[in-house]
Design an enzyme around this catalytic site. Sequence first.
Site, mmCIF file in Angstrom:
data_model
loop_
_atom_site.group_PDB
_atom_site.id
_atom_site.type_symbol
_atom_site.label_atom_id
_atom_site.label_comp_id
_atom_site.label_asym_id
_atom_site.label_seq_id
_atom_site.Cartn_x
_atom_site.Cartn_y
_atom_site.Cartn_z
ATOM 1 N N GLU A 465 0.811 -1.210 0.000
ATOM 2 C CA GLU A 465 0.000 0.000 0.000
ATOM 3 C C GLU A 465 0.848 1.265 0.000
ATOM 4 O O GLU A 465 0.446 2.288 -0.567
ATOM 5 C CB GLU A 465 -0.931 -0.003 1.220
ATOM 6 C CG GLU A 465 -2.100 -0.971 1.105
ATOM 7 C CD GLU A 465 -1.709 -2.429 1.283
ATOM 8 O OE1 GLU A 465 -2.475 -3.309 0.836
ATOM 9 O OE2 GLU A 465 -0.622 -2.688 1.873
ATOM 10 N N HIS A 536 -11.254 -7.503 6.350
ATOM 11 C CA HIS A 536 -12.140 -7.243 5.223
ATOM 12 C C HIS A 536 -13.436 -6.584 5.676
ATOM 13 O O HIS A 536 -14.329 -6.367 4.859
ATOM 14 C CB HIS A 536 -12.435 -8.551 4.479
ATOM 15 C CG HIS A 536 -11.198 -9.234 4.001
ATOM 16 N ND1 HIS A 536 -10.501 -10.127 4.780
ATOM 17 C CD2 HIS A 536 -10.509 -9.135 2.848
ATOM 18 C CE1 HIS A 536 -9.438 -10.554 4.115
ATOM 19 N NE2 HIS A 536 -9.422 -9.966 2.948
#
Length: 742
Positions: A465, A536
């Site tokens: 990321e 998630h």
Amino acid sequence: MTEQGVDLDGRFRTEIAALTSSPSRPAEQPIDPGGQVTGALCLELFESQATSRQLDLAARRLGSARRGYYSIGSSGHEGNAAVAAALRPTDPALLHYRSGAFFVHRARQVAGLDPIRDVLLGVVAAAADPISGGRHKVFGSKAAGVIPQTSTIASHLPRAVGLGFAIGRAARLGVTSEWPTDAVVLCSFGDASANHSTAAGAINTAIHTAHQGIPMPVLFVCEDNGIGISVPTPPDWIEDAYGLRPGLEYFCADGWDALDAMTTANAAADWVRETRKPAFLRLRTVRLMGHAGSDVEAAYRRPADIATDLLRDPVTETARLLVTVGVTTPDQVIDIYDDIRGRVAATAELVWRETKLTSAAAVMAPLAPSHPDVVQADVLRRDPIDTDAKAPALHGRQTNQDATAVDSMTLAQAINHTLGALLARDHDVLVFGEDVGRKGGVYGVTKGLQKAFGARRVFDTLLDEQSVLGTALGTALAGFVPIPEIQYLAYLHNAADQLRGEAATLQFFSQGQYRNPMVIRIAGYAYQKGFGGHFHNDNSIAALRDIPGIILASPSRADDAAAMLRTCVSAARVDGRVCVFLEPIALYHTRDLHQPGDGGWLAEPAADHVEIGRARVYGDGTDLTIVSFANGVPMSLRVARRLSERGIATRVLDLRWLAPLPIEDLLHHARATGRVLVADETRRSGGVSEPICAALIDAGFAGRLARVTSEDSFVPLGPAADTVLLDEDHIEAAAGKLLAEP
């Protein structure tokens, strides 16, 4: 000024005065065996080094007199001026906080710049400081191509890698960039920073990218002084860690040896410029006068080590070289040094009197530039940004250049449709992230875009990321409007500093001269049934809400998502804004609202505009206002319908924008009913409901106010998630309690 600072000045004169003059040599004659370094170039290098040294000493004098502020010095690192000499003023430079001599030498290469005054204006936090405007002492200059960095601990490396990638990509796509197509990106940092995961990830990304044949012209310069504040770096560590990396050309030079530094820097810069591949230059330096400010290194360093470093003072050694080869006499080089000292001292005496920033408005002016009318015009514009570029056909997808109506869509379909329309219209737009290419994203949100627009504009990145956001930071500097995707909200936290410390600060510390236009798409929030658990189903956005200047958008429905995405892209392009676009995963493919088959959550993604900071209201009930966002909106609408069946007239306010909050709309609809329930799917502590309630209280809202939230818990896997997440029953119960209060 410390005692060691005094010793540096006096020691220089003592050392040089003791030298014996050598036979005179013409300044234009080479002084190195390879014939690359002339006496004149070496003299220029010395002048930059001496200027940087005197700026350090002046900063300490100003600090001691309480006329200047915290400043990290560059003494002992002056060999980095050789790197500036090896590069061009048009090569973008992202500098270590000890790269003062580099900055001085670079500024001297650009007509009209005065590095002495510019640096000292920063030291005294003067509003006239040409880069930060009195907000921080940073090395930066728009005219000299120096992109300002604060006290970076490797956080600027991902941006440098992104910029290296972007230079070649801009040339291939015909996007106008301020950087030449053969530019080299310079990124300097310390030996302690080289151990940071950000540095390791960025350098790995550079190697990985170049391995695929993609140009990556980045010169990493590690200014290795052997110590990080007080923690020693093993002498062989940097070479062991980076000297044998396949795909990373390695160079090493002694920064106190001007000839070695210049010839090696030339070789490294030329190699990167010619091959368009990354290289690593270890510039061995010393640290003189401690870490910063009042740091007393005698408390943690042995006297023998400090004395050894003094013997490798680059300013003294370059002066010694000039005398030894006959370019100057001892008296001449001391006169040059004293002349520089006098000019720095005289400038310091003037600049501390300069006006400082005196209001919050002045300080914050570069944070969040806003031109809503221009943004709206850009949203509604139908002509492409680059009329010469040819966009691929959209394979049947409608763009906003086509006025034909489109069918109602889900949230995911609307985002996909809008990304396609933006890519077709605006050739400065890039879409990238993990799995966004051929796969089309984990949830299909970018499906078909790579096929339609090619892998140069829609592409996959590494599973990192920090590198994803670094690519956005770099491409933004090269003329693009990047739209990176972070696959899940929980994984943003791996790279949050790329937003907080890099993206959000650049306009602030450059007075808007450099910008980070970008729209970061993040799949987030909870309510994915039976899938993923915490990583998630993350419902925490606290790390985003308090970053000054960023826009935080959170659509819940297809039509809003389309319009808000367009608005964010235009705000990025027009005002350089950093936008975070939070997409509720659980609503991606939702079609129905009240009952199966009703299609109540579908909408047409019209090419519209939603003003930043304006909410959307459903209904005009006068009994209760439910304030919500994202997944909470359809839940609240279902609750409102059930309440209406009991004769309770309810309106639902979808905030849509979480920063800036739609305060005006919030107050209007709160006062319209006198009762407000905030339905917040994030956590009770640090959640979105806190600033909403605070805003109402601060504005003097006198009605009844309550909130209902998810628990202060991570989201577990499976049915257990229902025990900690906000649901309709909780909303309805809280509404009933609020309405029952007298």
